[in-house]
Design a protein around this motif. Sequence first.
Motif, PDB file in Angstrom:
ATOM      1  N   SER C 159      31.382   8.497 -21.239  1.00 43.71           N
ATOM      2  CA  SER C 159      31.721   7.456 -22.196  1.00 43.71           C
ATOM      3  C   SER C 159      32.688   7.984 -23.247  1.00 43.71           C
ATOM      4  O   SER C 159      32.383   8.937 -23.954  1.00 43.71           O
ATOM      5  N   THR C 160      33.843   7.353 -23.348  1.00 43.05           N
ATOM      6  CA  THR C 160      34.840   7.790 -24.330  1.00 43.05           C
ATOM      7  C   THR C 160      34.340   7.568 -25.759  1.00 43.05           C
ATOM      8  O   THR C 160      34.654   8.336 -26.650  1.00 43.05           O
ATOM      9  N   LEU C 161      33.558   6.514 -25.957  1.00 37.82           N
ATOM     10  CA  LEU C 161      33.094   6.209 -27.315  1.00 37.82           C
ATOM     11  C   LEU C 161      32.176   7.305 -27.852  1.00 37.82           C
ATOM     12  O   LEU C 161      32.275   7.695 -29.012  1.00 37.82           O
ATOM     13  N   PHE C 162      31.262   7.797 -27.005  1.00 31.27           N
ATOM     14  CA  PHE C 162      30.362   8.861 -27.448  1.00 31.27           C
ATOM     15  C   PHE C 162      31.168  10.098 -27.829  1.00 31.27           C
ATOM     16  O   PHE C 162      30.818  10.819 -28.759  1.00 31.27           O
ATOM     17  N   ILE C 163      32.245  10.330 -27.101  1.00 30.36           N
ATOM     18  CA  ILE C 163      33.054  11.513 -27.388  1.00 30.36           C
ATOM     19  C   ILE C 163      33.707  11.382 -28.758  1.00 30.36           C
ATOM     20  O   ILE C 163      33.672  12.299 -29.574  1.00 30.36           O
ATOM     21  N   VAL C 164      34.260  10.198 -29.038  1.00 34.16           N
ATOM     22  CA  VAL C 164      34.888   9.977 -30.345  1.00 34.16           C
ATOM     23  C   VAL C 164      33.845  10.072 -31.465  1.00 34.16           C
ATOM     24  O   VAL C 164      34.056  10.738 -32.482  1.00 34.16           O
ATOM     25  N   GLY C 180      22.572   8.328 -23.826  1.00 32.37           N
ATOM     26  CA  GLY C 180      22.925   6.972 -23.408  1.00 32.37           C
ATOM     27  C   GLY C 180      22.265   6.533 -22.101  1.00 32.37           C
ATOM     28  O   GLY C 180      22.246   5.338 -21.793  1.00 32.37           O
ATOM     29  N   ILE C 181      21.717   7.480 -21.339  1.00 39.28           N
ATOM     30  CA  ILE C 181      21.265   7.148 -19.977  1.00 39.28           C
ATOM     31  C   ILE C 181      20.122   6.125 -19.969  1.00 39.28           C
ATOM     32  O   ILE C 181      20.247   5.040 -19.392  1.00 39.28           O
ATOM     33  N   ILE C 182      19.000   6.461 -20.651  1.00 40.45           N
ATOM     34  CA  ILE C 182      17.834   5.562 -20.575  1.00 40.45           C
ATOM     35  C   ILE C 182      18.128   4.210 -21.241  1.00 40.45           C
ATOM     36  O   ILE C 182      17.852   3.161 -20.643  1.00 40.45           O
ATOM     37  N   PRO C 183      18.731   4.201 -22.452  1.00 41.75           N
ATOM     38  CA  PRO C 183      19.083   2.894 -23.017  1.00 41.75           C
ATOM     39  C   PRO C 183      20.020   2.106 -22.103  1.00 41.75           C
ATOM     40  O   PRO C 183      19.930   0.874 -22.024  1.00 41.75           O
ATOM     41  N   LEU C 362      21.284  11.400 -36.133  1.00 39.32           N
ATOM     42  CA  LEU C 362      22.668  11.006 -35.842  1.00 39.32           C
ATOM     43  C   LEU C 362      22.939  10.807 -34.350  1.00 39.32           C
ATOM     44  O   LEU C 362      23.842  10.056 -33.984  1.00 39.32           O
ATOM     45  N   ILE C 363      22.181  11.481 -33.491  1.00 41.07           N
ATOM     46  CA  ILE C 363      22.320  11.237 -32.054  1.00 41.07           C
ATOM     47  C   ILE C 363      21.825   9.815 -31.763  1.00 41.07           C
ATOM     48  O   ILE C 363      22.499   9.012 -31.102  1.00 41.07           O
ATOM     49  N   TRP C 364      20.672   9.517 -32.314  1.00 42.24           N
ATOM     50  CA  TRP C 364      20.085   8.184 -32.143  1.00 42.24           C
ATOM     51  C   TRP C 364      21.035   7.116 -32.697  1.00 42.24           C
ATOM     52  O   TRP C 364      21.269   6.094 -32.060  1.00 42.24           O
ATOM     53  N   PHE C 365      21.580   7.393 -33.881  1.00 35.69           N
ATOM     54  CA  PHE C 365      22.473   6.408 -34.481  1.00 35.69           C
ATOM     55  C   PHE C 365      23.729   6.219 -33.631  1.00 35.69           C
ATOM     56  O   PHE C 365      24.292   5.116 -33.593  1.00 35.69           O
ATOM     57  N   GLY C 366      24.159   7.288 -32.945  1.00 30.61           N
ATOM     58  CA  GLY C 366      25.305   7.172 -32.044  1.00 30.61           C
ATOM     59  C   GLY C 366      25.049   6.133 -30.959  1.00 30.61           C
ATOM     60  O   GLY C 366      25.921   5.318 -30.636  1.00 30.61           O
ATOM     61  N   VAL C 370      27.072   2.632 -30.440  1.00 34.72           N
ATOM     62  CA  VAL C 370      27.689   2.235 -29.167  1.00 34.72           C
ATOM     63  C   VAL C 370      27.175   0.857 -28.742  1.00 34.72           C
ATOM     64  O   VAL C 370      27.938   0.013 -28.272  1.00 34.72           O
ATOM     65  N   LEU C 371      25.883   0.609 -28.943  1.00 35.06           N
ATOM     66  CA  LEU C 371      25.339  -0.706 -28.611  1.00 35.06           C
ATOM     67  C   LEU C 371      26.010  -1.798 -29.442  1.00 35.06           C
ATOM     68  O   LEU C 371      26.356  -2.870 -28.929  1.00 35.06           O
ATOM     69  N   VAL C 372      26.206  -1.517 -30.733  1.00 32.38           N
ATOM     70  CA  VAL C 372      26.832  -2.522 -31.586  1.00 32.38           C
ATOM     71  C   VAL C 372      28.288  -2.734 -31.178  1.00 32.38           C
ATOM     72  O   VAL C 372      28.792  -3.862 -31.186  1.00 32.38           O
ATOM     73  N   MET C 373      28.940  -1.631 -30.782  1.00 29.43           N
ATOM     74  CA  MET C 373      30.321  -1.779 -30.327  1.00 29.43           C
ATOM     75  C   MET C 373      30.373  -2.610 -29.049  1.00 29.43           C
ATOM     76  O   MET C 373      31.289  -3.390 -28.843  1.00 29.43           O
ATOM     77  N   GLU C 374      29.361  -2.416 -28.191  1.00 33.88           N
ATOM     78  CA  GLU C 374      29.304  -3.214 -26.965  1.00 33.88           C
ATOM     79  C   GLU C 374      29.234  -4.696 -27.318  1.00 33.88           C
ATOM     80  O   GLU C 374      29.861  -5.527 -26.682  1.00 33.88           O
ATOM     81  N   MET C 375      28.447  -4.978 -28.363  1.00 32.27           N
ATOM     82  CA  MET C 375      28.340  -6.369 -28.775  1.00 32.27           C
ATOM     83  C   MET C 375      29.708  -6.885 -29.216  1.00 32.27           C
ATOM     84  O   MET C 375      30.119  -7.988 -28.863  1.00 32.27           O
ATOM     85  N   GLY C 376      30.410  -6.044 -30.006  1.00 32.21           N
ATOM     86  CA  GLY C 376      31.737  -6.425 -30.477  1.00 32.21           C
ATOM     87  C   GLY C 376      32.697  -6.705 -29.333  1.00 32.21           C
ATOM     88  O   GLY C 376      33.587  -7.547 -29.449  1.00 32.21           O
TER      89      GLY C 376
END
Lengths: 338, 167, 434
Positions: C159-164, C180-183, C362-366, C370-376
């Motif tokens: 995932s490019t987003l996680f990298i950024v 990101g796998i289980i979520p 901060l890992i959790w918040f990442g 990403v979930l919120v960005m998916e919504m966007g």
Amino acid sequence: NAASSGGNESVNNGGEGTYKLVVNNWQSSAHHYAYNVWDPWKELVEEKTDGRVTVEIHHGGSLGKSSSVYQDVSGGLYDVSLAVANYFYDTEFFPYTIGNLPFAFEGSAEAVDILTEFGEKYANEELEESVIVMPPTATDGYDLFSTQPIKAVEDLKGLKIRVNGKSENAFVKALGGVPVSLSTEDAYEGLDKGMIDTTFYTPIGAVGTGYYEPAPYITELAISVTPMIPIMNKDFYEGLPEDLQQMFSDELNPALARLFTESYETELEAAHKELKEAVSGRGEFINLEDSEINEFRELGQPAWEVWVEDANSKGYDGEQMINDLFNMLEDAGYPVPF
Amino acid sequence: MIFLAKVINTLSNLLRSIALLTMAFMMFFITAAVFSRLLFTPIIGDVEVIQLGMVVLIMCGLAYTHQVNGHISIEFIVKKFPNKAQYLINILAQLLTLIATLVVTFIYIEVAFNHKNHMHLSTGLLEIPYYPFDFIIVLGFLMWGLEALLKLIYSIMELFTSKTIDG
Amino acid sequence: MPIEMIGLLGVILMFLLMFLGIPIAISMVVPALLGILYLKDFNTLSTAVETIIWDHSFSYTLSTIPMFVLMGELLYICGISTELFNTFRLWLSKLRGGLGMATIGSSAIFAAASGSSLANTATMGVIASKEMLSAGYDKSLTGGSIAAGGTLGVLIPPSTLFIVYGMMTEQSIGQLLVAGIIPGILLMVLYMLTVYIVVVMKPGMAPFENTKVTWKARFSSLKSTVWIILLFLVVIGGMYLGWFNPTEAAGIGAFATFTIALLRRKLTVPSFIHAMSSTLKTTGFLFAIIIMAFILNYFLTITRVPIMLANFLNGLTLPDFALFGIIILMYVLLGAVMDGLAMVVVTLPIILPLINMMQLDLIWFGVIIVLVMEMGMITPPVGMNCFVLRGSAPSLSLGNIFKGTSLFIIPIIIVIGILYLFPEIALFLPENMY
Ligand code: NA
Ligand code: NA
């Protein structure tokens, strides 16, 4: 009031007789630049100028990336930021990149000492045509982060080592490694998956990026530092009344460089401690004997030669510059690279 | 007018061909770089080659995208407007595209000459100069603008034709 | 006029232009150009244009976008993505809304080989839209399933987003990706459930396929997926074995697909040119938007609009869960109008102190970000996935797509809620990996 002249400037400034200084911190707000450097500097500036200058800090590179600081500050995207000399190798910053060469300096404080004089002599006059140059600073010394223990030069033979620039490339070849060009973003994955075996990196930076996870063998070498020069927009500076200009030149700008250097010194101690703890049981934190370090030093020479060639092709006298640097180092009682 | 359209289309097609060649090249080059690293020796500066390839690919694709109406917009409101209003809005869209792209073109001409004559920026390992790629950026935005100009002229012509039909 | 006001005026002008149907990229850049000229001068404007255009096109990481899009186009030529889709279709044929679920399932598998939700959407968009529409599925359900399925591309690694995000917050990228796998799997299941519930409640949206599917057909459909399995083994396996990095994986994936197309005798010069031309069009409009979004960002940042927002949030003395809710709400609203990546780059530095104050991981918040960005990505007016889908499936209008994606916002919110209550779902794997 002489300062509140042009129409655009009045918007740029905070109000009658006050000035707004916009800082671009291209690191995150959690980075040591933020809490050790920019925040204290903001306080200092606002206190010393009695609130005539207010400082607005933008974190996370929201005003621009580190790769374009020189263009951005001279073009007025923001007023102050930190230029990494090596990112502007092809510009007037070139003389400062001598500090990137292997074993030029052992640490931040030493680099600052010498580079201030060196920059005055070779770079600042030309740079001052487009920006206000503040006294330089430098990172902590780079160590080796490796997936297997590196205790001597021979251990690097055939290993894939990440390179970012030309002189690094020359150094890696001299060390007997195989240079691999890989972006910083891919370095973690690269170490993790064996695309590279080793990378040079700053210990302070490595705590943040977690390179010690895939590469738990850390050899403390302080191979090189990265010189960085805080710069200020010229129009901003020239728009200030003379007493404020004086205050920035004499007091505030040197204070900024000092804050950076102090931050590197204190953070380095903490970083080394943290790295030692992080790799204990999983890897090794390796300190080398002087004789072994000297072997590395010898092999740094080709990188210096590449740099001299570049300097000459850019119209400088490369040999002379290196002689000058070595003399400055000797006069100040520091060891010369080789 | 027909001549102008011919010139613009020829140039756009040229850019498109360059973009497609670059895209194919990138695919093969990345593969070659990986195989070379695995089997022989890493290709030094492969990252830079891909970065520069991206500049060419993106810039040479802008005009083509405009040509095939590929620049995404929110149409669902405008579709409810009367015909003539839609023509006028289309004219505005083409006009704004033309102005914005010409501003960028103008700015980048200066950048390109600056990089050619004064600030000699180049890549770190292979030392490939930036300025030829700056000129590609100039060309990309210029052609995007010219495609918009062509559509602007067509829209104005359509507006007049629709007027005569309505009137 | 206060400087924040100018920023707000810029935002209003942007909306006005967008809703008039002016191309999104142009709607963003026009207020930015005017605003920077007004607040600064031409010199500043030209520097902004110079460095922003260069920084966002001279990009190694972003090269995954055209390469993965090309891979998808070539997969389409091979007929492979169709087969992947068909396998899911046969296996899910007994279920109501099976085709919609097949779309989401194949998107999730595709996500394991693709770092970008845009590439994901583009690839599945071509096949799934044709199949679903010709089977008589409602246009909005079709658009919604594909665009939502596409969002899995950035949650399921790579995932490019996680990298950024990892770069900006100095968190371990390896841990982020694993988090990101289980979520990702959870969201996939909830997406499928959403399709099922929709179809049960409104049977008209998806005609029940009354075709009898034998187990023999199901298993023999697996045979035709051998190419995909091979492709995924090469791309994912190669990445995990360290043969190449995620950026290179995109180029390798395209090349491997190219080779498969050759072997299966599906590749011709015209079809190759066609695949590349479609890729070029997608690349063209995406990068136009990315570049213009960052020019707009510079303008908004100097007008202090983001800072104003953060100060406002800091000023409210609220309990943590309410503050968290407000942060999420703010991202949902911003995500509606901004590109996700641009949004995070601007706001993360402001939000981070707040997150640290609340002592959130901060890992959790990442994962949350990403979930919120998916919504966007699937909310109007700026929903990148929907734009991409519109580009690759011309028979769907943006109206159809946005109407459909609105349903899939609910599962995303549910996953955010579950992760808020049980952070371990995201943190279990990363904590046990190192
Ligand atoms: Na993915
Ligand atoms: Na949105």
